[in-house]
Design a protein around this motif. Structure first.
Motif, PDB file in Angstrom:
ATOM      1  N   PHE A  37     -17.772  45.704 -19.396  1.00 53.49           N
ATOM      2  CA  PHE A  37     -18.110  45.496 -17.997  1.00 53.49           C
ATOM      3  C   PHE A  37     -18.632  44.083 -17.844  1.00 53.49           C
ATOM      4  CE2 PHE A  37     -21.803  47.483 -19.943  1.00 53.49           C
ATOM      5  CZ  PHE A  37     -22.850  46.666 -19.551  1.00 53.49           C
ATOM      6  N   GLY A  38     -18.475  43.545 -16.668  1.00 49.15           N
ATOM      7  CA  GLY A  38     -18.965  42.204 -16.365  1.00 49.15           C
ATOM      8  C   GLY A  38     -19.888  42.271 -15.165  1.00 49.15           C
ATOM      9  N   ILE A  39     -20.981  41.525 -15.234  1.00 48.42           N
ATOM     10  CA  ILE A  39     -21.969  41.534 -14.154  1.00 48.42           C
ATOM     11  C   ILE A  39     -22.220  40.114 -13.686  1.00 48.42           C
ATOM     12  CG2 ILE A  39     -24.377  42.023 -13.567  1.00 48.42           C
ATOM     13  CD1 ILE A  39     -24.232  44.337 -15.537  1.00 48.42           C
ATOM     14  N   LEU A  40     -22.254  39.914 -12.391  1.00 52.19           N
ATOM     15  CA  LEU A  40     -22.594  38.634 -11.782  1.00 52.19           C
ATOM     16  C   LEU A  40     -23.770  38.872 -10.854  1.00 52.19           C
ATOM     17  CD1 LEU A  40     -21.957  35.629 -10.992  1.00 52.19           C
ATOM     18  CD2 LEU A  40     -20.634  36.603  -9.115  1.00 52.19           C
ATOM     19  N   LEU A  41     -24.863  38.152 -11.065  1.00 52.25           N
ATOM     20  CA  LEU A  41     -26.034  38.263 -10.204  1.00 52.25           C
ATOM     21  C   LEU A  41     -26.266  36.918  -9.525  1.00 52.25           C
ATOM     22  CD1 LEU A  41     -28.424  40.199 -12.601  1.00 52.25           C
ATOM     23  CD2 LEU A  41     -26.983  41.126 -10.782  1.00 52.25           C
ATOM     24  N   GLU A  42     -26.280  36.916  -8.201  1.00 55.49           N
ATOM     25  CA  GLU A  42     -26.574  35.724  -7.419  1.00 55.49           C
ATOM     26  C   GLU A  42     -27.764  36.038  -6.527  1.00 55.49           C
ATOM     27  OE1 GLU A  42     -22.736  35.054  -5.563  1.00 55.49           O
ATOM     28  OE2 GLU A  42     -22.256  33.541  -7.086  1.00 55.49           O
ATOM     29  N   ALA A  43     -28.285  35.027  -5.855  1.00 57.12           N
ATOM     30  CA  ALA A  43     -29.474  35.214  -5.024  1.00 57.12           C
ATOM     31  C   ALA A  43     -29.254  36.228  -3.908  1.00 57.12           C
ATOM     32  CB  ALA A  43     -29.913  33.874  -4.437  1.00 57.12           C
ATOM     33  N   GLU A  44     -28.101  36.230  -3.299  1.00 59.05           N
ATOM     34  CA  GLU A  44     -27.860  37.105  -2.147  1.00 59.05           C
ATOM     35  C   GLU A  44     -26.767  38.142  -2.371  1.00 59.05           C
ATOM     36  OE1 GLU A  44     -29.726  37.191   0.599  1.00 59.05           O
ATOM     37  OE2 GLU A  44     -30.987  35.655  -0.326  1.00 59.05           O
ATOM     38  N   HIS A  49     -17.894  44.570 -12.618  1.00 58.19           N
ATOM     39  CA  HIS A  49     -16.495  44.854 -12.913  1.00 58.19           C
ATOM     40  C   HIS A  49     -16.446  45.784 -14.119  1.00 58.19           C
ATOM     41  CE1 HIS A  49     -14.851  41.554 -10.359  1.00 58.19           C
ATOM     42  NE2 HIS A  49     -16.073  41.086 -10.556  1.00 58.19           N
ATOM     43  N   PHE A  50     -15.796  46.919 -13.980  1.00 59.77           N
ATOM     44  CA  PHE A  50     -15.649  47.855 -15.091  1.00 59.77           C
ATOM     45  C   PHE A  50     -14.269  47.668 -15.702  1.00 59.77           C
ATOM     46  CE2 PHE A  50     -18.811  49.904 -12.373  1.00 59.77           C
ATOM     47  CZ  PHE A  50     -19.829  50.049 -13.307  1.00 59.77           C
ATOM     48  N   GLY A  51     -14.205  47.645 -17.022  1.00 59.29           N
ATOM     49  CA  GLY A  51     -12.946  47.464 -17.719  1.00 59.29           C
ATOM     50  C   GLY A  51     -12.610  46.008 -17.981  1.00 59.29           C
ATOM     51  N   ARG A  57     -15.344  33.565 -12.495  1.00 60.47           N
ATOM     52  CA  ARG A  57     -16.787  33.472 -12.247  1.00 60.47           C
ATOM     53  C   ARG A  57     -17.571  32.921 -13.436  1.00 60.47           C
ATOM     54  NH1 ARG A  57     -18.697  34.046  -7.252  1.00 60.47           N
ATOM     55  NH2 ARG A  57     -18.232  36.038  -6.321  1.00 60.47           N
ATOM     56  N   LEU A  58     -16.905  32.654 -14.560  1.00 61.36           N
ATOM     57  CA  LEU A  58     -17.602  32.203 -15.762  1.00 61.36           C
ATOM     58  C   LEU A  58     -18.018  30.742 -15.657  1.00 61.36           C
ATOM     59  CD1 LEU A  58     -15.361  33.810 -18.532  1.00 61.36           C
ATOM     60  CD2 LEU A  58     -17.480  34.701 -17.568  1.00 61.36           C
ATOM     61  N   ALA A  59     -19.269  30.449 -16.016  1.00 58.76           N
ATOM     62  CA  ALA A  59     -19.755  29.077 -16.053  1.00 58.76           C
ATOM     63  C   ALA A  59     -19.401  28.419 -17.383  1.00 58.76           C
ATOM     64  CB  ALA A  59     -21.277  29.048 -15.849  1.00 58.76           C
ATOM     65  N   SER A  60     -19.167  29.225 -18.413  1.00 60.83           N
ATOM     66  CA  SER A  60     -18.786  28.733 -19.737  1.00 60.83           C
ATOM     67  C   SER A  60     -17.997  29.845 -20.422  1.00 60.83           C
ATOM     68  CB  SER A  60     -20.026  28.340 -20.550  1.00 60.83           C
ATOM     69  OG  SER A  60     -20.854  29.455 -20.755  1.00 60.83           O
ATOM     70  N   PRO A  61     -17.338  29.534 -21.527  1.00 63.21           N
ATOM     71  CA  PRO A  61     -16.551  30.576 -22.211  1.00 63.21           C
ATOM     72  C   PRO A  61     -17.439  31.743 -22.670  1.00 63.21           C
ATOM     73  CG  PRO A  61     -15.974  28.398 -23.039  1.00 63.21           C
ATOM     74  CD  PRO A  61     -17.183  28.221 -22.160  1.00 63.21           C
ATOM     75  N   LEU A  62     -16.873  32.941 -22.654  1.00 60.14           N
ATOM     76  CA  LEU A  62     -17.589  34.120 -23.130  1.00 60.14           C
ATOM     77  C   LEU A  62     -17.835  34.035 -24.628  1.00 60.14           C
ATOM     78  CD1 LEU A  62     -15.879  37.182 -21.425  1.00 60.14           C
ATOM     79  CD2 LEU A  62     -18.179  36.344 -21.060  1.00 60.14           C
ATOM     80  N   GLN A  63     -18.955  34.580 -25.038  1.00 61.48           N
ATOM     81  CA  GLN A  63     -19.254  34.759 -26.449  1.00 61.48           C
ATOM     82  C   GLN A  63     -19.527  36.244 -26.643  1.00 61.48           C
ATOM     83  OE1 GLN A  63     -22.295  32.218 -27.986  1.00 61.48           O
ATOM     84  NE2 GLN A  63     -21.404  30.389 -27.092  1.00 61.48           N
TER      85      GLN A  63
END
Length: 111
Positions: A37-44, A49-51, A57-63
């Motif tokens: 799953f992927g999670i994005l948290l912003e101020a507002e 995302h499941f699966g 939305r990535l600021a840098s490559p996933l690790q």
């Protein structure tokens, strides 16, 4: 960020019963869905995302980190820094729990 509910993402090892694990039930009932799953948290706003995740939305490559516990999203910690100051070198091993429902970061001392 405003919220409109809570979804427990704990692994089955923490669930009261097999029927109580949202992630296990989701994966069990879905075909061809990655156990991610992927999670994005912003101020507002925020997204989950499941699966998988939204690569745009990535600021840098996933690790990727292996989960080393059968209940928590627990990962091995190589070292703990505050800014550039080394707080714990984790020579004897440290572990951290990734928890989207917590508002703080905690890592146990290695001694």
């Amino acid at each position: 960020m405003p919220n409109d509910g809570i979804v427990g993402l704990g692994l089955a090892g923490l669930a009261v019963s097999p029927m109580s694990s949202f992630m296990e039930r989701l994966l069990e009932g879905s075909r061809n869905v990655l156990p991610q799953f992927g999670i994005l948290l912003e101020a507002e706003s925020g997204e989950i995302h499941f699966g998988g995740h939204d690569a745009s939305r990535l600021a840098s490559p996933l690790q990727w980190f292996p989960v080393d516990h059968h209940g928590y999203w627990q990962v091995a910690i190589q070292a703990v820094y505050v800014g550039s100051e080394l707080v714990d070198s984790c020579v004897r091993g440290c572990h951290g729990i990734v928890d989207t429902g917590a508002s703080r970061l905690g890592v146990q001392a290695s001694s």
